[in-house]
Write a protein that holds these residues in place. Structure first.
Motif, PDB file in Angstrom:
ATOM      1  N   SER A   1      -5.905   9.480 -17.829  1.00 32.33           N
ATOM      2  CA  SER A   1      -6.529  10.126 -18.973  1.00 32.33           C
ATOM      3  C   SER A   1      -6.534   9.259 -20.226  1.00 32.33           C
ATOM      4  O   SER A   1      -7.063   9.628 -21.258  1.00 32.33           O
ATOM      5  CB  SER A   1      -5.824  11.459 -19.242  1.00 32.33           C
ATOM      6  OG  SER A   1      -4.430  11.235 -19.320  1.00 32.33           O
ATOM      7  N   SER A   2      -5.952   8.080 -20.090  1.00 28.85           N
ATOM      8  CA  SER A   2      -5.902   7.202 -21.263  1.00 28.85           C
ATOM      9  C   SER A   2      -7.304   6.687 -21.613  1.00 28.85           C
ATOM     10  O   SER A   2      -8.017   6.187 -20.763  1.00 28.85           O
ATOM     11  CB  SER A   2      -4.977   6.029 -20.962  1.00 28.85           C
ATOM     12  OG  SER A   2      -5.297   4.939 -21.776  1.00 28.85           O
ATOM     13  N   PRO A   3      -7.697   6.831 -22.849  1.00 28.80           N
ATOM     14  CA  PRO A   3      -9.047   6.394 -23.240  1.00 28.80           C
ATOM     15  C   PRO A   3      -9.164   4.883 -23.438  1.00 28.80           C
ATOM     16  O   PRO A   3     -10.247   4.341 -23.547  1.00 28.80           O
ATOM     17  CB  PRO A   3      -9.280   7.140 -24.556  1.00 28.80           C
ATOM     18  CG  PRO A   3      -7.913   7.322 -25.121  1.00 28.80           C
ATOM     19  CD  PRO A   3      -6.958   7.431 -23.965  1.00 28.80           C
ATOM     20  N   GLN A   4      -8.022   4.221 -23.478  1.00 27.40           N
ATOM     21  CA  GLN A   4      -8.054   2.799 -23.820  1.00 27.40           C
ATOM     22  C   GLN A   4      -8.452   1.912 -22.651  1.00 27.40           C
ATOM     23  O   GLN A   4      -8.824   0.766 -22.835  1.00 27.40           O
ATOM     24  CB  GLN A   4      -6.672   2.366 -24.322  1.00 27.40           C
ATOM     25  CG  GLN A   4      -6.401   2.894 -25.708  1.00 27.40           C
ATOM     26  CD  GLN A   4      -4.934   2.793 -26.047  1.00 27.40           C
ATOM     27  OE1 GLN A   4      -4.079   2.725 -25.166  1.00 27.40           O
ATOM     28  NE2 GLN A   4      -4.626   2.784 -27.327  1.00 27.40           N
ATOM     29  N   ILE A   5      -8.395   2.462 -21.482  1.00 27.31           N
ATOM     30  CA  ILE A   5      -8.663   1.587 -20.326  1.00 27.31           C
ATOM     31  C   ILE A   5     -10.125   1.668 -19.952  1.00 27.31           C
ATOM     32  O   ILE A   5     -10.692   2.753 -19.824  1.00 27.31           O
ATOM     33  CB  ILE A   5      -7.794   1.987 -19.117  1.00 27.31           C
ATOM     34  CG1 ILE A   5      -6.324   1.984 -19.515  1.00 27.31           C
ATOM     35  CG2 ILE A   5      -8.045   1.051 -17.941  1.00 27.31           C
ATOM     36  CD1 ILE A   5      -5.390   2.401 -18.424  1.00 27.31           C
TER      37      ILE A   5
ATOM     38  N   LYS B   1       2.883   9.906 -14.463  1.00 29.30           N
ATOM     39  CA  LYS B   1       2.499   8.587 -14.973  1.00 29.30           C
ATOM     40  C   LYS B   1       1.038   8.303 -14.655  1.00 29.30           C
ATOM     41  O   LYS B   1       0.275   7.828 -15.498  1.00 29.30           O
ATOM     42  CB  LYS B   1       3.424   7.525 -14.348  1.00 29.30           C
ATOM     43  CG  LYS B   1       3.218   6.127 -14.887  1.00 29.30           C
ATOM     44  CD  LYS B   1       4.276   5.163 -14.342  1.00 29.30           C
ATOM     45  CE  LYS B   1       3.972   3.734 -14.792  1.00 29.30           C
ATOM     46  NZ  LYS B   1       4.872   2.776 -14.170  1.00 29.30           N
TER      47      LYS B   1
ATOM     48  N   THR C   1      -1.220  10.298 -16.846  1.00 26.87           N
ATOM     49  CA  THR C   1      -1.267   9.729 -18.197  1.00 26.87           C
ATOM     50  C   THR C   1      -2.237   8.556 -18.250  1.00 26.87           C
ATOM     51  O   THR C   1      -3.073   8.451 -19.141  1.00 26.87           O
ATOM     52  CB  THR C   1       0.122   9.244 -18.623  1.00 26.87           C
ATOM     53  OG1 THR C   1       1.113  10.165 -18.178  1.00 26.87           O
ATOM     54  CG2 THR C   1       0.200   9.048 -20.116  1.00 26.87           C
ATOM     55  N   ILE C   2      -2.092   7.700 -17.276  1.00 28.85           N
ATOM     56  CA  ILE C   2      -2.940   6.505 -17.292  1.00 28.85           C
ATOM     57  C   ILE C   2      -4.403   6.871 -17.095  1.00 28.85           C
ATOM     58  O   ILE C   2      -5.287   6.365 -17.760  1.00 28.85           O
ATOM     59  CB  ILE C   2      -2.483   5.518 -16.201  1.00 28.85           C
ATOM     60  CG1 ILE C   2      -1.075   4.992 -16.519  1.00 28.85           C
ATOM     61  CG2 ILE C   2      -3.461   4.361 -16.076  1.00 28.85           C
ATOM     62  CD1 ILE C   2      -0.477   4.143 -15.454  1.00 28.85           C
TER      63      ILE C   2
ATOM     64  N   ARG D   1      -3.702  -0.200 -12.548  1.00 31.65           N
ATOM     65  CA  ARG D   1      -4.077  -0.166 -13.952  1.00 31.65           C
ATOM     66  C   ARG D   1      -4.538  -1.526 -14.405  1.00 31.65           C
ATOM     67  O   ARG D   1      -5.552  -1.668 -15.061  1.00 31.65           O
ATOM     68  CB  ARG D   1      -2.874   0.325 -14.774  1.00 31.65           C
ATOM     69  CG  ARG D   1      -3.173   0.464 -16.257  1.00 31.65           C
ATOM     70  CD  ARG D   1      -1.897   0.510 -17.058  1.00 31.65           C
ATOM     71  NE  ARG D   1      -1.142  -0.719 -16.932  1.00 31.65           N
ATOM     72  CZ  ARG D   1       0.173  -0.801 -17.078  1.00 31.65           C
ATOM     73  NH1 ARG D   1       0.888   0.270 -17.366  1.00 31.65           N
ATOM     74  NH2 ARG D   1       0.799  -1.937 -16.937  1.00 31.65           N
TER      75      ARG D   1
END
Lengths: 479, 510
Positions: free
Chosen positions: A471-475, A465, A468-469, A441
């Motif tokens: 699919s996280s839009p922030q990265i 986990k 989640t990561i 990440r």
């Protein structure tokens, strides 16, 4: 012999016995005198020990003999002409006082025949051994031939090289042939026939021969002469080392310790003297620790010895092994005791790196994770704790893994590895999933994270986990 | 070893003659002591003896029991005749003397025969005389000097040579070398071209010529089967011997120890509960294909071969009776043999991989490359330091230090002191003696001030351009020893990069 001279006269002059017959027409009395002398000399031969060799070399000359030993010496080199006619074993039948019977192998008539036959001043001619063989036993080989014979492994007496010049020439010839066996053979001879001062002086300028002598002395264990040689050559360091080497032959620890003490004063270089001193101190320590621990172990009261009985004695072990032992069995002891690890560290000036490595290995083996923790935790001046290691945390992780540390502990230390690639490698190797995930990440490496997803267990918390990561839009993924 | 045959290469000489000669000689010596006897063999001679004369042959010549010479252990033989097959060392003489004198004290007389291999030394005779047993034992020499280990490899099996000559400066074995050469030239014709480098090479050559001249006229007319001979002193190139091995044969030696051309594979390799002694030479078809391959290639190769083998086995499914009969009579045996060898070598590979991964082999190779190429010096030094600290292996730590010393023309004094101290702390203070020996042999030295790299480099590069071909020069050998390894490898264009790329493929990563 029991008979006296008087008896002899009586024996010879009495008429009960027959006189000998001679072929020539000499006066009877003088003939008798001759025969008496001859028989006397023979008697001495007969009585002169059981030495066949002497008998074999008897010279039958008619020469008036001054002394028996002279006669024997004169005839020493000759093979007796009547060898064939005599059997030494039967000389017992020729005891004094008895006339030899005609059947005796020592036929007196032939004996005197020979006497009268040979002219007065000549010796019996050499017979028997062929000339070549005779020469084989003499020392008439030249220098080169002698060395050649030595090289071929033949019997060769070096006795005739008596002058120093001859000896040195022999040595030089041996060296020029290059054969170490020959050089050593000559040196053996020189060692026996020269005083050591002369030998040392001559070898000092002959390096090849000197090396051979040193090796020879080492091999036969002539420590005394070897040390004298080194002292003469002023090779102080080799002298010291040679003396020190002896300690390996001393089995008893106390005796060895005493011996080491004597080595401390030897002419070593400054650093080596320090090493020898350390050796002595270490053994001294080990003897104390060993005695103490053996007592503790047999008393059976100490838990650590009960749980992990000692497999071997600590005597003569290297310092690092001793330190490991101390960290294993005596970790919490205060600095003042001989077996405390801190004490060892201070006494032998063990560097931090080595100390931490060893202590870690020992505590990890015992699964004492708190101790491991404490090793790396330092408080900075603000009171905050921080983890530092003089050896690199990748090493720490490996040692922990080797000792089957639980994943949480491993994970904690893998996280401390600074180099990111190494961190990822180790985390993958040791299945520290969280670390891998977090690192991917941080690196924004989507591909790697997706690849790793396949490695975690289905339905596990790690998988979740990852999802989640991912699919996280922030990265902002880089790939 | 076991070169690939070129179509135009001449036939190799038949070296099996050497074995036959040695065996016949030994049998002759044994028969000099007729009747039943017990044979005591020195440990070093057991492997060579095994290759030359098997136990059954020995038994045929009335050898009853075989014992190993073990100093300080009591002798259990009750035979009336004892035969000792030993090297000419003083400690062996003392062992025999102790035995004979013990017998004498107990009032027991036996017959004793000592067979020295390869020859008897005067120092040994001296000791026998000193111990008062010279007349009680009969002495003989078994002049076995060359053992054929493979079709193209002969060995003198004299491991003590290195220490005796290169450390102690003792020239005792030079005659043995000359005798071996003489034997070769007698059997296979005198060698027309001789080249050499090194002091010992020169001495051996000279002594050999002396021997040849002494026995003129014997083999003059023979057409020589060996055309060229090169004498090389080991100390001309220590670097090669100090590097880790990465080809299959080397790694087998590293892991299992190849003795006299054969190796003992334990149960983990043979996949059974027995260990097996295997002869490793050109006759092992599988081995001869992989022995010189870099290890990273080997496993793949073996797997492929296994698959091929399986395919061949499977062919029998589609066969009719006639074909099957043919198959069984002609091919099956060969396949079975190949299968057996394959499984052995695959097992060996697995063992090697397991051991090497555990040992962090990759790091080691990387460090060695750094030393050979001359980069990352500080990293290499700290790797060595760590290696010592972790007490990985006393021999390997020394090996690395020596490699560093030779490639850098000696360690810088600071490093020498600190590595030495750490070594003594990790492996034992008595290794002070080890360091002194290594220094004497030129393997691990300290740089003297003024031995800077550049000065040496220029000195040596000048010398290397002098082509003294065909001549043996003392000057070169003495300077070569102290010279800069890097200068030489530059001149000779030695390239380690190929090795590096193979290693970087990480054959030992899990």
């Amino acid at each position: 012999m029991s008979r006296t001279k008087g008896d002899e006269e009586e024996y010879w002059n009495s008429s009960k016995f027959k006189a000998f017959t001679f072929d020539d027409e000499d006066d009877e009395l003088s003939q008798l005198k001759e025969s008496k002398r001859a028989v006397n000399s023979l008697r001495d031969f007969v009585d002169d020990g059981d030495d066949d060799d002497d008998l074999e070399r008897v010279n039958w000359s008619g020469e008036p003999v001054g002394s028996i030993s002279w006669t024997i010496k004169e005839t020493a080199g000759n093979s007796g002409p009547t060898q064939e006619g005599r059997e030494p074993k039967n000389r017992n039948s020729f005891s004094y006082g008895q006339l030899p019977k005609p059947t005796s192998t020592y036929s007196l008539s032939s004996f005197f025949k020979a006497l009268s036959d040979t002219p007065a001043k000549s010796y019996a001619p050499e017979l028997g051994r062929p000339k070549g063989e005779y020469r084989d036993y003499s020392n008439d080989w030249s220098l080169c031939d002698t060395v050649r014979r030595l090289r071929k492994g033949k019997v060769c007496s070096l006795e005739r090289f008596r002058s120093l010049q001859d000896k040195l020439q022999l040595l030089e010839e041996a060296v020029s042939v290059h054969d170490g066996n020959v050089i050593t053979a000559v040196l053996i001879f020189l060692k026996r026939t020269l005083s050591k001062e002369i030998l040392f002086r001559e070898l000092e300028v002959r390096q090849v021969a000197l090396r051979h002598l040193i090796h020879f002395l080492k091999e036969i264990g002539d420590q005394k002469l070897l040390l004298e040689l080194f002292r003469f050559l002023d090779r102080t360091e080799e002298l010291a080392l040679s003396h020190y080497r002896e300690h390996l032959t001393i089995q008893d620890p106390d005796k060895r310790k005493e011996f080491l003490k004597t080595c401390v004063g030897l002419p070593f270089s400054a650093e080596d003297t320090a090493h020898i001193q350390d050796h002595y101190t270490l053994l001294e320590r080990q003897i104390i620790i060993e005695a103490n621990d053996r007592h503790l172990e047999s008393a059976g009261q100490t838990e650590i010895f009960r749980k992990h009985p000692r497999k071997a004695s600590i005597l003569n072990m290297p310092l690092v092994t001793t330190l490991f032992y101390a960290c294993f069995y005596h970790y919490s002891e205060p600095e003042g005791t001989f077996s405390s690890p801190i004490n060892l560290k201070k006494t032998f000036k063990i560097p931090d790196k080595q100390y931490v490595l060893t202590a870690l290995a020992a505590r990890a083996k015992l699964r004492a994770w708190h101790d491991v923790d404490a090793l790396f935790t330092t408080k900075n001046w603000l009171g905050y704790t921080k983890k530092r290691a003089p050896i690199g945390f990748h090493r720490v992780v490996e040692i922990l893994h080797k000792n089957n540390a639980p994943v949480q502990i491993l994970q904690e230390y893998v996280n401390l590895v600074e180099d990111v690639d190494m961190k990822l490698n180790l985390a993958t190797k040791f299945k520290c999933h969280d670390v891998v995930i977090d690192t991917c990440r941080d690196l924004k490496d989507r591909q790697q994270l997706m690849a790793y997803r396949g490695k975690v267990d289905k339905g596990s918390a790690e998988e979740e986990k990852i999802d989640t990561i991912l699919s996280s839009p922030q990265i902002r993924w880089k790939n | 070893m076991a070169f690939h045959l070129r179509p135009d290469a001449p036939e190799l000489p038949d070296f099996s003659m050497l074995k036959r000669l040695a065996r016949d000689q030994l049998i002759y010596l044994l028969e000099q002591l007729p009747g039943k006897k017990d044979l005591f063999i020195e440990a070093d001679l057991m492997s060579p003896l095994d290759r030359i004369a098997s136990v059954s042959i020995l038994k045929q010549h009335e050898v009853d029991k075989l014992y190993k010479v073990e100093i300080n252990k009591p002798v259990l033989s009750s035979s009336e005749q004892l035969c000792f097959l030993v090297r000419p060392r003083i400690k062996n003489m003392r062992y025999i003397a102790h035995l004979v004198n013990t017998d004498k004290l107990a009032g027991r007389t036996r017959k004793y025969k000592v067979i020295f291999s390869p020859q008897k030394f005067y120092a040994c005779e001296m000791v026998l005389e000193e111990e008062g047993i010279y007349g009680d034992v009969s002495c003989d020499e078994w002049a076995f000097s060359l053992l054929p280990l493979d079709v193209d490899l002969l060995s003198m099996e004299l491991p003590e040579f290195f220490r005796d000559y290169f450390l102690e400066g003792d020239q005792r074995w030079i005659n043995t070398v000359a005798q071996a050469l003489h034997l070769l030239s007698t059997l296979y014709g005198s060698f027309p071209n001789c080249y050499g480098i090194g002091r010992c090479a020169k001495m051996s050559y000279e002594l050999w010529r002396t021997l040849e001249e002494e026995e003129e006229g014997e083999t003059k007319s023979r057409r020589p089967e060996i055309g060229h001979i090169f004498f090389l002193d080991r100390d001309m190139d220590f670097v090669t011997a100090l590097c880790s091995q990465v080809v299959y044969e080397g790694l087998v030696d590293d892991t299992f120890r190849i003795k006299c051309g054969s190796v003992d594979f334990g149960p983990e390799v043979t996949s059974s509960d027995k260990s097996l002694k295997v002869l490793l030479n050109a006759e092992d078809k599988v081995f001869s294909e992989i022995r010189n391959e870099h290890f990273s290639n080997v496993f793949g190769f073996l797997s492929q071969k296994a698959r091929n083998l399986q395919a061949q086995y499977d062919r029998r499914r589609g066969m009719d009776i006639k074909q099957m009969k043919n198959f069984v009579s002609q091919e099956l045996k060969g396949l079975k043999q190949e299968h057996r060898l394959l499984s052995l070598h695959i097992g060996a590979c697995e063992s090697i991989m397991k051991k090497k991964t555990k040992q962090d082999f990759q790091e080691l190779i990387k460090t060695e490359h750094g030393l050979l190429e001359g980069f990352s010096l500080r990293e290499s030094t700290s790797y060595i330091e760590e290696h010592i600290d972790r007490q990985v292996s006393p021999i390997e730590s020394l090996r690395l230090m020596c490699l560093l010393s030779i490639t850098e023309n000696g360690l810088i004094p600071k490093d020498y002191r600190s590595l030495k101290t750490q070594y003594l702390q990790s492996y034992g203070p008595e290794h002070l003696l080890t360091f002194s020996n290594l220094r004497r042999a030129g393997l691990l030295t300290e740089q003297a001030p003024g031995d800077t790299l550049t000065a040496m480099e220029s000195k040596v590069s000048k010398l290397v351009t002098d082509k003294a071909a065909g001549k043996i020069t003392d000057a070169f050998s003495s300077l070569a020893k102290r010279s800069n390894f890097r200068a030489i490898s530059k001149k000779l264009n030695l390239d380690y990069k190929a090795e590096l790329t193979l290693a970087q493929r990480q054959p030992f990563a899990l």
